[in-house]
Design a protein around this motif. Sequence first.
Motif, PDB file in Angstrom:
ATOM      1  N   CYS A 903     -19.619  25.862 -36.934  1.00 53.03           N
ATOM      2  CA  CYS A 903     -18.227  26.059 -36.507  1.00 53.03           C
ATOM      3  C   CYS A 903     -17.632  27.314 -37.134  1.00 53.03           C
ATOM      4  N   GLY A 904     -18.341  28.417 -36.995  1.00 52.44           N
ATOM      5  CA  GLY A 904     -17.870  29.682 -37.516  1.00 52.44           C
ATOM      6  C   GLY A 904     -16.775  30.266 -36.640  1.00 52.44           C
ATOM      7  N   LEU A 905     -15.858  30.977 -37.272  1.00 54.91           N
ATOM      8  CA  LEU A 905     -14.754  31.627 -36.572  1.00 54.91           C
ATOM      9  C   LEU A 905     -14.464  32.944 -37.268  1.00 54.91           C
ATOM     10  N   ARG A 906     -14.492  34.025 -36.499  1.00 49.90           N
ATOM     11  CA  ARG A 906     -14.144  35.333 -37.061  1.00 49.90           C
ATOM     12  C   ARG A 906     -12.642  35.538 -36.928  1.00 49.90           C
ATOM     13  N   LEU A 907     -11.982  35.705 -38.052  1.00 49.76           N
ATOM     14  CA  LEU A 907     -10.532  35.878 -38.041  1.00 49.76           C
ATOM     15  C   LEU A 907     -10.174  37.250 -37.474  1.00 49.76           C
ATOM     16  N   PRO A 908      -9.012  37.363 -36.839  1.00 50.49           N
ATOM     17  CA  PRO A 908      -8.658  38.597 -36.125  1.00 50.49           C
ATOM     18  C   PRO A 908      -8.249  39.726 -37.069  1.00 50.49           C
ATOM     19  N   TYR A 909      -7.908  40.853 -36.458  1.00 41.53           N
ATOM     20  CA  TYR A 909      -7.613  42.086 -37.183  1.00 41.53           C
ATOM     21  C   TYR A 909      -6.486  41.919 -38.194  1.00 41.53           C
ATOM     22  N   HIS A 910      -5.593  40.938 -37.985  1.00 43.66           N
ATOM     23  CA  HIS A 910      -4.494  40.725 -38.920  1.00 43.66           C
ATOM     24  C   HIS A 910      -5.014  40.570 -40.346  1.00 43.66           C
ATOM     25  N   PHE A 911      -6.192  39.954 -40.483  1.00 41.44           N
ATOM     26  CA  PHE A 911      -6.761  39.670 -41.792  1.00 41.44           C
ATOM     27  C   PHE A 911      -7.776  40.722 -42.232  1.00 41.44           C
ATOM     28  N   SER A 912      -7.822  41.850 -41.540  1.00 45.74           N
ATOM     29  CA  SER A 912      -8.652  42.968 -41.964  1.00 45.74           C
ATOM     30  C   SER A 912      -7.846  43.996 -42.745  1.00 45.74           C
ATOM     31  N   ILE A 913      -6.530  43.910 -42.682  1.00 48.29           N
ATOM     32  CA  ILE A 913      -5.668  44.780 -43.486  1.00 48.29           C
ATOM     33  C   ILE A 913      -5.862  44.391 -44.951  1.00 48.29           C
ATOM     34  N   PRO A 914      -6.212  45.358 -45.816  1.00 47.39           N
ATOM     35  CA  PRO A 914      -6.644  45.012 -47.186  1.00 47.39           C
ATOM     36  C   PRO A 914      -5.764  44.005 -47.902  1.00 47.39           C
ATOM     37  N   GLN A 915      -4.439  44.177 -47.847  1.00 47.90           N
ATOM     38  CA  GLN A 915      -3.581  43.263 -48.606  1.00 47.90           C
ATOM     39  C   GLN A 915      -3.676  41.833 -48.082  1.00 47.90           C
ATOM     40  N   PHE A 916      -3.766  41.667 -46.759  1.00 46.57           N
ATOM     41  CA  PHE A 916      -3.876  40.329 -46.183  1.00 46.57           C
ATOM     42  C   PHE A 916      -5.293  39.783 -46.327  1.00 46.57           C
ATOM     43  N   LEU A 917      -6.294  40.680 -46.278  1.00 44.28           N
ATOM     44  CA  LEU A 917      -7.676  40.254 -46.482  1.00 44.28           C
ATOM     45  C   LEU A 917      -7.845  39.666 -47.875  1.00 44.28           C
ATOM     46  N   ASP A 918      -7.378  40.380 -48.889  1.00 47.56           N
ATOM     47  CA  ASP A 918      -7.514  39.894 -50.266  1.00 47.56           C
ATOM     48  C   ASP A 918      -6.752  38.589 -50.465  1.00 47.56           C
ATOM     49  N   GLN A 919      -5.561  38.515 -49.893  1.00 53.70           N
ATOM     50  CA  GLN A 919      -4.761  37.296 -50.046  1.00 53.70           C
ATOM     51  C   GLN A 919      -5.432  36.118 -49.354  1.00 53.70           C
ATOM     52  N   ALA A 920      -5.985  36.368 -48.149  1.00 49.75           N
ATOM     53  CA  ALA A 920      -6.652  35.292 -47.411  1.00 49.75           C
ATOM     54  C   ALA A 920      -7.862  34.773 -48.180  1.00 49.75           C
ATOM     55  N   ILE A 921      -8.658  35.685 -48.726  1.00 43.02           N
ATOM     56  CA  ILE A 921      -9.838  35.260 -49.487  1.00 43.02           C
ATOM     57  C   ILE A 921      -9.417  34.447 -50.706  1.00 43.02           C
ATOM     58  N   GLU A 922      -8.367  34.910 -51.394  1.00 43.13           N
ATOM     59  CA  GLU A 922      -7.883  34.182 -52.572  1.00 43.13           C
ATOM     60  C   GLU A 922      -7.431  32.767 -52.200  1.00 43.13           C
ATOM     61  N   LEU A 924      -8.325  30.972 -49.527  1.00 44.44           N
ATOM     62  CA  LEU A 924      -9.465  30.175 -49.069  1.00 44.44           C
ATOM     63  C   LEU A 924     -10.336  29.745 -50.243  1.00 44.44           C
ATOM     64  N   GLU A 925     -10.527  30.635 -51.212  1.00 44.46           N
ATOM     65  CA  GLU A 925     -11.337  30.272 -52.376  1.00 44.46           C
ATOM     66  C   GLU A 925     -10.654  29.192 -53.208  1.00 44.46           C
ATOM     67  N   ALA A 926      -9.310  29.162 -53.173  1.00 43.12           N
ATOM     68  CA  ALA A 926      -8.586  28.117 -53.900  1.00 43.12           C
ATOM     69  C   ALA A 926      -8.858  26.731 -53.317  1.00 43.12           C
ATOM     70  N   GLU A 927      -9.241  26.690 -52.030  1.00 43.47           N
ATOM     71  CA  GLU A 927      -9.559  25.426 -51.360  1.00 43.47           C
ATOM     72  C   GLU A 927     -11.048  25.086 -51.460  1.00 43.47           C
ATOM     73  N   CYS A 928     -11.775  25.849 -52.263  1.00 40.00           N
ATOM     74  CA  CYS A 928     -13.237  25.687 -52.349  1.00 40.00           C
ATOM     75  C   CYS A 928     -13.601  24.261 -52.764  1.00 40.00           C
ATOM     76  N   ILE A 929     -14.593  23.704 -52.097  1.00 40.29           N
ATOM     77  CA  ILE A 929     -15.131  22.385 -52.428  1.00 40.29           C
ATOM     78  C   ILE A 929     -16.395  22.603 -53.252  1.00 40.29           C
ATOM     79  N   SER A 930     -16.319  22.334 -54.532  1.00 41.75           N
ATOM     80  CA  SER A 930     -17.400  22.708 -55.442  1.00 41.75           C
ATOM     81  C   SER A 930     -18.728  22.070 -55.063  1.00 41.75           C
ATOM     82  N   ALA A 931     -18.693  20.841 -54.568  1.00 42.96           N
ATOM     83  CA  ALA A 931     -19.952  20.165 -54.213  1.00 42.96           C
ATOM     84  C   ALA A 931     -20.674  20.896 -53.089  1.00 42.96           C
ATOM     85  N   TRP A 932     -19.918  21.598 -52.248  1.00 39.46           N
ATOM     86  CA  TRP A 932     -20.534  22.311 -51.126  1.00 39.46           C
ATOM     87  C   TRP A 932     -21.140  23.648 -51.560  1.00 39.46           C
TER      88      TRP A 932
END
Length: 975
Positions: A903-922, A924-932
């Motif tokens: 169920c992969g999904l490529r996020l659109p250009y909105h999240f390729s702008i560096p400031q939004f890209l970094d924020q999105a990764i941060e 998403l990583e905060a929601e990381c499920i360690s067991a996975w």
Amino acid sequence: MSSMLNERHPGSRFVDGLSSMARTVWAKHDRETDGWLPLWRHLADSGAVAGLLWDHWVPLQVQQVIAEALPDGVDDARRLAVWLAATHDIGKATPAFACQVEPLADVMRAAGLGMPPYKQMPDRRLAPHGLAGQVLLQEWLIERYDWRRSATVQFAIIAGGHHGVPPTHTDIREVNVHPELLRTPGCASLWRSVQWEILDRCAETCGVQGRLAGWRESKLSQPAQVLLTGLIIVADWIASNPDLFPYFPEAQRRSDKERVEAAWHGLNLPEPWRPSEPVGEAAALFASRFQLPPGARIRPVQERAVQVARAMSFPGLMVIEAPMGEGKTEAALAVAEIFAARSGAGGCFVALPTMATGNAMFPRMLDWLRRVPAGRTGHELRSVLLAHSKAALNEEYAGLVRAGRRAARGVEPDGGGDEWRHRGDRRVFSAELVAHQWLRGRKKGMLSSFVVGTIDQLLFMGLKTRHLALRHLALAGKVVIIDEAHAYDTYMNSYLDRVLSWLGAYRVPVVVLSATLPARRRRELAEAYAGATTDGADFTELEDTDCYPLLTTAEFGGRPVAEVVKPSGREIEVHLERLSDDLVELGDRLSRELAEGGCVLVVRNTVDRVLETAAYLRERFGPGQVTVAHARFLDPDRADKDADLLARFGPPDKSAGRRPVNAHIVVASQVAEQSLDIDFDLLVSDLCPIDLLLQRMGRLHRHPRGEKQGDRPERLRTARCLLTGADWEKTPPEPVSGSRRIYRPYPLLRSAAVLEPYLSRTGETGHVVRLPQDISPLVQRAYGPGPVGPDEWREAMAQTRGDQDLHQDRQGEKARDFQINEVGKAGRALVGWVDAGVGDADDTRTGRAQVRDGAESLEVLVVQRRTDGTLVTVPWLSEGRGGLELPTEAVPEPRLARIVASCGLRLPYHFSIPQFLDQAIEELEAECISAWQSKECHWLAGELILMLDEECRTRLAGYDLHYTPADGLKVFRAE
């Protein structure tokens, strides 16, 4: 094989007479089991494997490149390959290496080979064993066989680069000023005697003692050096596998012959493709290789491509330019079979623009392979690969992977193997298709014989990366097919041209396909392949024709030949009209056109415009009358969309009974441009570059539906394209902002300029664009240097031309940063070949960005989080995969993990702008499920998870996201 091992296996005589001191030198050590392997044993194993690879796996096409510079041709080339494999680790006979394992070093010290303890050799990193081996080989050749130092480097560099990166001049200088790393002071003579003893024994057992003097004046080409390096890497990896070649003491329980025979039999490596050249008429060849529709006849371009391939003095480059739907892919595969039979290629690689187009091509290649007769043995194991990052999620490829696990039977010389047969396929065939277990992974996968992948896999051949020689070895043994050659920008074309120059030097046959290739690009492709030794004036002629269809051929070092091919007779006249960019006007026009029913394709240049248009048209026509297709869907939803489009709008024989009876509108992005055989009654398109617009027109009246299209609604029996996406009232027309962002203004204005005569009725044919007659003239004028369009457009076009030139110059410069050099002259060693490279290249988001110039995109895996916090797979997945509960405190079982991974999904250009890209990764990583993230969960480890709520909504980096299976992902700026 047994007799060959007795006569040609280096290990069978290697240890005989070897001094006790030389026998103590070690090469491999397993810290867990304390098992070890002496250097003589590993060198003998490597030489034996190299000989078997040469005899049973290396394509003739590769062998010939290596043989070119050697006095006795292929026989010398085999001796050289075995000898280089048998000497590649001589650098381990040095204190810098041997000191690493104290118990084994103590045995060597006791025999007289003194060395400091490991901790007392801080400079040992300056002499990695590959580089040390290169220096020792050079010294040995100079002392023993009176070679000039300059002549030794081209041979010894193979040892220097066998761990993936050939040394630089600086590396070589460093080790030369630290001789204590190669031989310990005080016992240097003993070290030298052991090193020379082992090298002497290698030369004797490999049968090169009498050949080295003759090779002294040889000049190995750089392509030959690369291929030898790649071959030695493969031989070393196989010989270093303890499951195949056990360490001592287990290694002592078998004779040399039994040891190698068991390993080779267990590996069960497929032999290269060795097709016989097909004979007879081209029509018979196509009938036997492809499942043609009832009553279908071979097209002129297909027939002529086969004839030209047979007539070429040697296989080279063939560029096939022909209209959409003319069967260029089938022509390319037929030509590939002929080229392979004549060149000695051992397989085929098909390069596509995207993963989706690769997935669509993969079953087509398999169907063709099942119809290609086996070679001389009557049965072949053919290794296949789907080469992109999500290949493991492709069901057909997954079946081949399972077959591949059965093909590698372990190290014992027994086992019968299982034949895999495509489900539902009752034809008798003698070629077994498998994704071989050993030929998998980021670096080895391309060594499979038959590969379908994204263009990135080919472009990586021009990128400075570790183990680049393996990729060159993989591609140098194949026929390469490049589809949709018009689809790449200046950055990617820079890599493609460099790759073509190396493919030409390897004499790799290449088939390039395009319906809309600019003449300048045609010339650049031919020049790159043919090499710098050709006469440039010959290539200028390739820009002087707008004839179509066209076959262009070129051989390495030769002049190109362009030939006009008779059209197939399939013609369509497309009436072109302007349409304002007003949605109400679009709705009104479609209401009139669809009064009697009909199927319309509306192509927008951005997903946001797709969604906006679809929302409005649903209000006008009803939700059931509008379908959306774009790239912002989950992967399984995107696959379902493609399948649905093919089922309802595909060729008449495949869509019978499923084509909508009432009016239906498909609103799509560029996903509808290529690789989908879909057919519509009316086309509405945003203004785009002319080649892409013509591709879109190829989806209009693509197939006959009744006599004179009589089965289409009466109003739609005339093919029409309504051109929108611009303000036509301005001078020159102004494309909408999204189109300018995607394509840049200059190509859009050139497209509008060449279409102006059709839009304003000033051309000879009025509003009518004739396909295929007008394809090449339109493309050549749009991409040519001459002025186009009304005089009052010139100033604006000149300004955008300057911006475009600057952009392309920057793309070209950026592309050259990590690009390998052109092929150097024969005899010049590969010193520093990949210096200052990018490390490892792989088919990931970061890897693809190395050969594509674009903003970094972010990909996520999508799950749903219920109000109680439970995670489930998205509920609408078919075949019982939807709504399954996912554990968060443990590793999901493999089936569940695989569903999530799909169920992969490529996020659109909105999240390729560096400031939004970094924020999105941060976030998403905060929601990381360690067991996975456990290494046991290879499907999910390292992936970013996007969690939708029960309404399929979430917020990310300041944007509200809403996903539906009907419309895909919608993105709104959060208030």
